[in-house]
Design a protein around this motif. Sequence first.
Motif, short mmCIF file in Angstrom:
data_model
loop_
_atom_site.label_atom_id
_atom_site.label_comp_id
_atom_site.label_asym_id
_atom_site.label_seq_id
_atom_site.Cartn_x
_atom_site.Cartn_y
_atom_site.Cartn_z
N GLY A 171 0.83 -1.21 0.00
CA GLY A 171 0.00 0.00 0.00
C GLY A 171 0.86 1.25 0.00
O GLY A 171 2.08 1.17 0.05
N PRO A 172 0.21 2.40 -0.10
CA PRO A 172 0.97 3.66 -0.16
C PRO A 172 1.83 3.82 1.09
O PRO A 172 1.41 3.43 2.18
N PRO A 173 3.03 4.38 0.93
CA PRO A 173 3.91 4.54 2.09
C PRO A 173 3.26 5.44 3.15
O PRO A 173 2.58 6.41 2.83
N ARG A 223 7.60 4.21 7.42
CA ARG A 223 8.02 2.99 6.71
C ARG A 223 9.54 2.93 6.56
O ARG A 223 10.18 3.93 6.26
N GLY A 283 12.96 1.18 4.74
CA GLY A 283 13.42 0.48 3.54
C GLY A 283 12.85 1.01 2.25
O GLY A 283 13.15 0.50 1.18
N THR A 284 12.01 2.01 2.33
CA THR A 284 11.42 2.60 1.13
C THR A 284 11.95 4.02 0.99
O THR A 284 11.89 4.80 1.93
N LEU A 299 9.72 7.85 -2.86
CA LEU A 299 9.25 7.52 -4.21
C LEU A 299 8.47 8.67 -4.83
O LEU A 299 8.35 8.74 -6.05
N ASP A 300 7.95 9.55 -3.99
CA ASP A 300 7.23 10.72 -4.51
C ASP A 300 8.17 11.65 -5.29
O ASP A 300 7.71 12.47 -6.08
N ILE A 347 10.05 10.10 -12.60
CA ILE A 347 9.48 9.00 -13.38
C ILE A 347 9.36 9.35 -14.86
O ILE A 347 9.50 8.47 -15.73
N SER A 349 17.49 -0.29 -4.82
CA SER A 349 16.16 -0.14 -4.22
C SER A 349 16.06 1.14 -3.41
O SER A 349 15.00 1.75 -3.33
N LYS A 350 17.17 1.54 -2.79
CA LYS A 350 17.15 2.76 -1.99
C LYS A 350 17.48 3.99 -2.83
O LYS A 350 17.01 5.08 -2.56
N PHE A 363 14.28 2.80 -7.05
CA PHE A 363 13.01 2.36 -6.46
C PHE A 363 13.01 0.84 -6.35
O PHE A 363 13.57 0.15 -7.21
N PRO A 364 12.37 0.32 -5.29
CA PRO A 364 12.44 -1.13 -5.03
C PRO A 364 11.83 -1.99 -6.13
O PRO A 364 12.35 -3.08 -6.41
N ALA A 365 10.75 -1.53 -6.77
CA ALA A 365 10.09 -2.37 -7.78
C ALA A 365 10.95 -2.60 -9.01
O ALA A 365 10.64 -3.47 -9.83
N LEU A 366 12.04 -1.84 -9.15
CA LEU A 366 12.98 -2.04 -10.26
C LEU A 366 13.68 -3.39 -10.14
O LEU A 366 14.02 -4.01 -11.14
#
Lengths: 526, 526
Positions: free
Chosen positions: A160-162, A166, A168-169, A172-173, A177, A366-367, A370-373
């Motif tokens: 879900g949204p940070p 949180r 480790g994230t 991302l805002d 992108i 990831s840090k 972005f982690p989803a990479l």
Amino acid sequence: MALPLANRYDGIRRIAPTDITTRGGAVHGHLATSLLIRIRSRAHATLQQQMYRGIRRAILTGAAVPGTRLPSSRALADDLGVSRTTAVLALEQLAAEGYLASRRGAGTFVADDLPDDFPSVPGRGRTRTGRHPGPPTQPPLSRRGAALATAPEGAERLAGPPRAFRIGTPGLDLFPIALWQRLITRRLRSATAAQLDYGDPAGLRALREAIAGHVQMARGTQCSADQVVVVGGAQQGLDLICRMLLDPGERAWMEEPGYPGARSALLGAGARIVPVRVDAEGLDVGAGARRAGDARLVYLTPSHQYPLGVPMSLRRRLALLRWAGSARAWIIEDDYDSEFRYGTRPIPCLHGLDAGGRVIYVGSFSKTLFPALRLGFLIAPAGLQERLVAGRRVADQHPPALDQAALADFILDGHFARHLRRMRTAYRERLDALAAAVERYCGDALRLRPVRTGLHAVAELAGADAVKVSREAARRGLEVTPLTAYYAQRARAVNGLVLGFAAVRPDVLARGAERLAGAIDAARRS
Amino acid sequence: MALPLANRYDGIRRIAPTDITTRGGAVHGHLATSLLIRIRSRAHATLQQQMYRGIRRAILTGAAVPGTRLPSSRALADDLGVSRTTAVLALEQLAAEGYLASRRGAGTFVADDLPDDFPSVPGRGRTRTGRHPGPPTQPPLSRRGAALATAPEGAERLAGPPRAFRIGTPGLDLFPIALWQRLITRRLRSATAAQLDYGDPAGLRALREAIAGHVQMARGTQCSADQVVVVGGAQQGLDLICRMLLDPGERAWMEEPGYPGARSALLGAGARIVPVRVDAEGLDVGAGARRAGDARLVYLTPSHQYPLGVPMSLRRRLALLRWAGSARAWIIEDDYDSEFRYGTRPIPCLHGLDAGGRVIYVGSFSKTLFPALRLGFLIAPAGLQERLVAGRRVADQHPPALDQAALADFILDGHFARHLRRMRTAYRERLDALAAAVERYCGDALRLRPVRTGLHAVAELAGADAVKVSREAARRGLEVTPLTAYYAQRARAVNGLVLGFAAVRPDVLARGAERLAGAIDAARRS
């Protein structure tokens, strides 16, 4: 008993350990923490099926041992937010299949004779490391499979949204992108058939060169693209290293407290983990050498100890390298977030100090992106890289080509360095906002330790228990992790919280600190 | 002796096995096939360094055992295309470091006492499965690490633009890359912070639903998204399954001949591989049961046996399921290219016939989309999926989110079904072109077996040796693999070639067949 409350899915409920008691006085509470029931309202399965599967899974994986008493159907129904009928039907199904047994007046227990009718094959019995049977008709998992399937999740992040706070994230805002999309599009437009085909198991050459250049500049270690292995995130790197270098039963040092993802990778390789204490200079090398001088491998986070945050002193770094040289041990240097420093000079990374070819450096995007990479990298000492690459080819061939190509462009075109500078400033602001808000709202109850590096802070609690505070915070929509979640020996943990400050905006952190103060108050009163 | 000639990098030269002889009559020829020296003109290292490293690596991994005689420096220089001086300097360096020893008049040998001065630690010695030392100052790999690092490469694909008759590569010239770019761009434009963060280790829910829907329709098996695990390509799926289900020393059936990637995954898990013969009905279940009735796992390709191409009969499928039920064995059904059928009806997949929860279905998007995407999937029996997911979380968390999202759109928007239909027509044309050209140019020397499914053909050779033909073909810019490359017991191989027909256009296949005829002629004369 310490129970990490950070769950991985929205709507997961755990049966609180206090709800589980055992017959005959035996204490099985340490297993009950993994007794998860996942109730998701939008899930494919009915609520009854989900409850049935959750309990059966807990029994089959050994999380609930024979003789464990279950809460009443009414208590379960309340706790899981399902109807009493649903709970009763799920329990009846489990009883009918032989997983549960009821005793009049005494309640419902996990059955002593589980429906596990397969003949015991020599050499395949339940072992000390735990070989858990699957559903009754299925063959069991392997020993390492059972270890992996039941690996402690530690302080896992939520979906879900940070939210505040949180861990480790990254922010991302603030990720550029649109720029990333341009790079991806450019690469896709020019893609040749060869680029769509299988690629180099070490990773795209251009990306490996970009990584080697970046690490040499940023971390002061000499390395060439031939030492780099591009991996699908740092976790894959840890897993690959542990598999390639550790045989079952061999001992490995791990920082105490330490990173749960590394713990899982070590357990998956069958290693015996030796927790080694961390003090103000980082990992206590002398203590490790006394406890396990024959260890085959050391896992550590010298730039910014995870989670405590201390950097390892140069003296200790050199002592570790000396010890590893004489003990013939490997060293994993996990450098997960050292790109973000606030006013301090970096200490040379272990890899840069290593003349003996023992240190494998693990880096993550990831840090920094972005982690989803799902991209990270290893820098292996000379002589090891091609052997790691051979193993990785069997593991998954190579990472996706397009992302690698776009990342190479991102680094080589200078976007990466600019992004890091920009994020450093943003994180500094977020950290300042957190510190100010904690001081304002939490006062003496919460003391932030100084933060010089990275994306999270450690805060010591006074007058309230960190586990209780975490639970109260979760009720208030916060993501807070007690330090206990990172310890193998939880009783030794400092009473404190880990607070991420990178994932959300300063104003969200401030409001979070206000709510956290409420959580501390509530925990004190409970 | 069979030597697969399909190399993985441009410019790799192998020392031909005939160049390696041994002192004292001992035959070490079976190891010499992996004695690789990679000479790349554009590589980072000098030619001398590359040669030094290649030979040292062969020694350290045990490919060249002590006592192996090396070809003369002149022969090595000729064979590798380097100057005599380069060869001499590389050999001298190895001799100075103790890897090689020269004996006057007898030549140069791999030294009996390798520079490996570490004390032998109890329980860490060289074992039967082979624990190979690294460079002298480094600790050794684990046993599984050594197995992975020296896993046979089998018939690996080449890098560079596809040529006739590359195997395992689809028609990348026909992939709708503009459409793919639109899907990726759409997903990137709408990406939220949560979508850039860590995701579900089972894979994106939308993609798992799309996969379940596709497989139910195309392969006639009932399954839900809760049984799907999205993996980073089929190879990762095989590796994950083997790790989770096999303990070292347990036996696993493997088709003989069979897929080298599966062989590597089994070896990496420490399994003892039992080759089971394949006949016109596919895997001979009775032969397997007689040879290894206690096997824990069976790997097979029932839709389209790899590489021979036969489908497994229904009778055999049912016999295998019955045997697995009584033997408590797992089954891996690798369904790598069954989407491409030419005029035949599909036989239900094993997963669809399995009532006992033993079959794990492995699917790939490398053949249906493109290999560089690195996505595939598992369909696990009920009860196993969440345990596989727990293991995969430790292995690499999850696959990249963006590719998963774009692939979900590709399937759900109907593009996938359209693409498969279009590719089926194109592959049919390419197959017809291959068959016509082989008949025209190769005549009686090469007989194509009928092809009903998939992306490659098997061709039997008459009057020429397949290994020699492959070598001659490589000199002519063709990629041809002898059947021997897929056998554990190479002496039993049919004298034939595997020819991919999907990767290149019909006219390229036709010209390739003409050159292949020349290669056959040359091999006959040699």
